[in-house]
Design an enzyme around this catalytic site. Sequence first.
Site, short mmCIF file in Angstrom:
data_model
loop_
_atom_site.label_atom_id
_atom_site.label_comp_id
_atom_site.label_asym_id
_atom_site.label_seq_id
_atom_site.Cartn_x
_atom_site.Cartn_y
_atom_site.Cartn_z
N HIS A 222 -8.72 5.28 -7.93
CA HIS A 222 -7.79 5.59 -6.84
C HIS A 222 -6.40 5.94 -7.35
O HIS A 222 -5.61 6.56 -6.63
CB HIS A 222 -7.71 4.41 -5.86
CG HIS A 222 -6.96 3.22 -6.36
ND1 HIS A 222 -7.52 2.27 -7.20
CD2 HIS A 222 -5.67 2.81 -6.14
CE1 HIS A 222 -6.62 1.33 -7.47
NE2 HIS A 222 -5.49 1.64 -6.84
N HIS B 251 5.55 -3.63 -7.20
CA HIS B 251 4.51 -4.57 -6.79
C HIS B 251 4.16 -5.49 -7.96
O HIS B 251 4.30 -5.12 -9.13
CB HIS B 251 3.27 -3.87 -6.23
CG HIS B 251 2.60 -2.86 -7.08
ND1 HIS B 251 3.21 -1.69 -7.53
CD2 HIS B 251 1.33 -2.80 -7.57
CE1 HIS B 251 2.35 -0.97 -8.23
NE2 HIS B 251 1.19 -1.63 -8.29
#
Length: 315
Positions: A120, A189
């Site tokens: 991804h 993140h």
Amino acid sequence: MSEIIGFVGMSHSPFVTMLPPSSPSGPGGAFLGDAARVAAAVADLSPDAIVVIGPDHFHANFYDVMPPFVLGVEAAEGFGDFGSASGPLPVASSLAWSIHEGLAAADFDISLSYALTVDHGIVQSYKMVSHEDGNEGGIPLVPLIVNTAAPPLPSMERCVALGRALGEAIRGSDFDGRVLVVASGGLSHWLPPNDPRDVAVAGEKREALIHGRRDPRAFAAAREPRVRAMGGDPTARVNADWDSWFLGQLAVGDLDSVTALGHERLEEHAGSGGHEIRCWLAGHAAVGEPLVWSSYEPVPEWITGMAIGTTFEVV
């Protein structure tokens, strides 16, 4: 010769597909709406090929052999992790080989693959920017993997240098077409450690990080439930202030202030997942133009600051 028609930097997250917003006003709704606007702008630009710079999340590269950079030159296949697209992807092979030759001439001994698996980290942004739902056909891509998940990482300065050489290689290519450069990753993140030297990485996880190539599907099946458990938390850590600062530096073309942070300070501000901005730095340097449009939504439910930046106007 090729013409570079612009740059798109775009965050990715496995939760884009696993936890889509229930409404346009839900978490991630603003990001997806703006991504659709970018896709419309890209369609108007009519690229003939897209160079996609992104990471691998231990679906193709493992610690048995961990290259800093890998270029796909012939075939590419989506792994299909976390609901992302699976199966063969169209590759602009002639452009890829020109890029390889140009990078080699610039003293980058880059790894290459005739059969590259991409997860991804490449596929999500490629599909969203090109607005392609199928695999065969569509705008051909050149996938370039930058190692951002497996320490030791290439320095940010090296990624900027790679980007500048990439831009020259594209412009000097025999490929006669319009090329869009897309960077996939970030922004801030915080992720669990992936370094086998870390005492927190032990047992089956450590073995999988090193030997996962023996059965990547089994490794992914064991890992995905742990990743899924991280999603949906509205209190997950995201540093929106730092993300906005980063986008601002790219808007004025100041990459030096970002690279000056170094590895440790970048991780302090943006988390271990923030190392994916190396892809943005490379892509931005390749095009050599500042961002003129950007969009940002902190989405703790997706554990990520979700950003988009372009060097062309988006309406």
